[in-house]
Design a protein around this motif. Structure first.
Motif, mmCIF file in Angstrom:
data_model
loop_
_atom_site.group_PDB
_atom_site.id
_atom_site.type_symbol
_atom_site.label_atom_id
_atom_site.label_comp_id
_atom_site.label_asym_id
_atom_site.label_seq_id
_atom_site.Cartn_x
_atom_site.Cartn_y
_atom_site.Cartn_z
ATOM 1 N N ARG A 133 0.842 -1.206 0.000
ATOM 2 C CA ARG A 133 0.000 0.000 0.000
ATOM 3 C C ARG A 133 0.871 1.248 0.000
ATOM 4 N N ASN A 134 1.973 1.207 0.757
ATOM 5 C CA ASN A 134 2.873 2.359 0.816
ATOM 6 C C ASN A 134 3.509 2.634 -0.548
ATOM 7 N N ILE A 135 3.923 1.583 -1.237
ATOM 8 C CA ILE A 135 4.504 1.755 -2.564
ATOM 9 C C ILE A 135 3.449 2.256 -3.543
ATOM 10 N N ASP A 136 2.241 1.710 -3.451
ATOM 11 C CA ASP A 136 1.145 2.137 -4.320
ATOM 12 C C ASP A 136 0.858 3.623 -4.124
ATOM 13 N N GLN A 137 0.857 4.078 -2.887
ATOM 14 C CA GLN A 137 0.615 5.498 -2.605
ATOM 15 C C GLN A 137 1.745 6.359 -3.163
ATOM 16 N N ARG A 138 2.981 5.869 -3.025
ATOM 17 C CA ARG A 138 4.137 6.603 -3.552
ATOM 18 C C ARG A 138 4.032 6.725 -5.080
ATOM 19 N N ILE A 139 3.593 5.672 -5.731
ATOM 20 C CA ILE A 139 3.399 5.716 -7.191
ATOM 21 C C ILE A 139 2.344 6.755 -7.544
ATOM 22 N N ASN A 140 1.230 6.743 -6.828
ATOM 23 C CA ASN A 140 0.172 7.721 -7.101
ATOM 24 C C ASN A 140 0.647 9.158 -6.876
ATOM 25 N N ASP A 141 1.450 9.373 -5.835
ATOM 26 C CA ASP A 141 1.998 10.705 -5.581
ATOM 27 C C ASP A 141 2.913 11.142 -6.728
ATOM 28 N N ALA B 201 1.965 14.820 -13.548
ATOM 29 C CA ALA B 201 0.895 15.601 -14.167
ATOM 30 C C ALA B 201 1.171 17.100 -14.000
ATOM 31 N N GLN B 202 1.655 17.489 -12.827
ATOM 32 C CA GLN B 202 2.000 18.896 -12.601
ATOM 33 C C GLN B 202 3.136 19.328 -13.520
ATOM 34 N N LEU B 203 4.163 18.485 -13.632
ATOM 35 C CA LEU B 203 5.284 18.806 -14.519
ATOM 36 C C LEU B 203 4.817 18.911 -15.965
ATOM 37 N N ASP C 32 13.021 11.449 -15.295
ATOM 38 C CA ASP C 32 13.505 10.837 -14.047
ATOM 39 C C ASP C 32 12.357 10.276 -13.220
ATOM 40 N N THR C 33 11.286 11.041 -13.121
ATOM 41 C CA THR C 33 10.132 10.602 -12.332
ATOM 42 C C THR C 33 9.482 9.389 -12.976
ATOM 43 N N GLU C 34 9.409 9.367 -14.302
ATOM 44 C CA GLU C 34 8.838 8.218 -14.994
ATOM 45 C C GLU C 34 9.675 6.955 -14.734
ATOM 46 N N ALA C 35 10.990 7.099 -14.733
ATOM 47 C CA ALA C 35 11.868 5.959 -14.450
ATOM 48 C C ALA C 35 11.659 5.470 -13.015
ATOM 49 N N GLU C 36 11.503 6.400 -12.082
ATOM 50 C CA GLU C 36 11.247 6.031 -10.686
ATOM 51 C C GLU C 36 9.918 5.284 -10.559
ATOM 52 N N ILE C 37 8.908 5.764 -11.259
ATOM 53 C CA ILE C 37 7.590 5.121 -11.217
ATOM 54 C C ILE C 37 7.687 3.699 -11.770
ATOM 55 N N ASN C 38 8.391 3.526 -12.876
ATOM 56 C CA ASN C 38 8.539 2.186 -13.453
ATOM 57 C C ASN C 38 9.249 1.241 -12.494
#
Length: 142
Positions: free
Chosen positions: A11-19, A25-27, A61-67
């Motif tokens: 759940r913590n990882i899922d929330q981090r992905i959503n954040d 989206a802001q970027l 960078d953020t996309e790579a982190e999300i993946n």
């Protein structure tokens, strides 16, 4: 690590992905936002491309982190499910699956199983004890 902390990792990882998705989206909005400023002040002969480059780099960078987070989440969810499936009580197993794999609320779990939230909490407590034993057994084996 307690059984509850172990199970809550997904759940913590899922929330981090959503954040991170919200941040992307802001970027993206910043990168595509075009606004005209009407002013008598002289303009710079060349636009500030460094700002755009910086945003694009942060997006990549953020996309790579999300993946990487998604890969970790998939692996962890499988590991958690393998642990949950070792719980012998079918109702307890169902509660754990709904809570820690599907991330459902206590009320949703109670409605799914047609029982009270209090009953769900009671069975959940017993199920956590079972998971604790499974985790301790797994640690001894490794």
């Amino acid at each position: 690590m307690t059984a509850k902390e172990y199970l809550a990792q997904a759940r913590n990882i899922d929330q981090r992905i959503n954040d991170k998705l919200a941040y992307m989206a802001q970027l993206h909005d910043m990168a595509t936002n075009v606004s005209a400023v009407i002013s008598n002040m002289p303009k710079s002969p060349s636009p500030n491309n460094q700002k755009m480059e910086s945003i694009i780099v942060r997006l990549a960078d953020t996309e790579a982190e999300i993946n990487a987070d998604i890969d970790r989440l998939v692996t962890l969810k499988l590991e958690i499910m393998n642990t949950i499936w070792q719980v012998e009580d079918a109702k307890a197993c169902a509660i754990l699956e709904r809570r820690y794999h599907s991330f459902k609320s206590w009320e949703e779990i109670a409605a799914d199983l047609n029982v009270s939230v209090r009953w769900v909490h009671k069975i959940h407590g017993k199920a956590l004890e079972d998971v604790e034993k499974i985790l301790k057994k797994d640690i001894k084996m490794h």
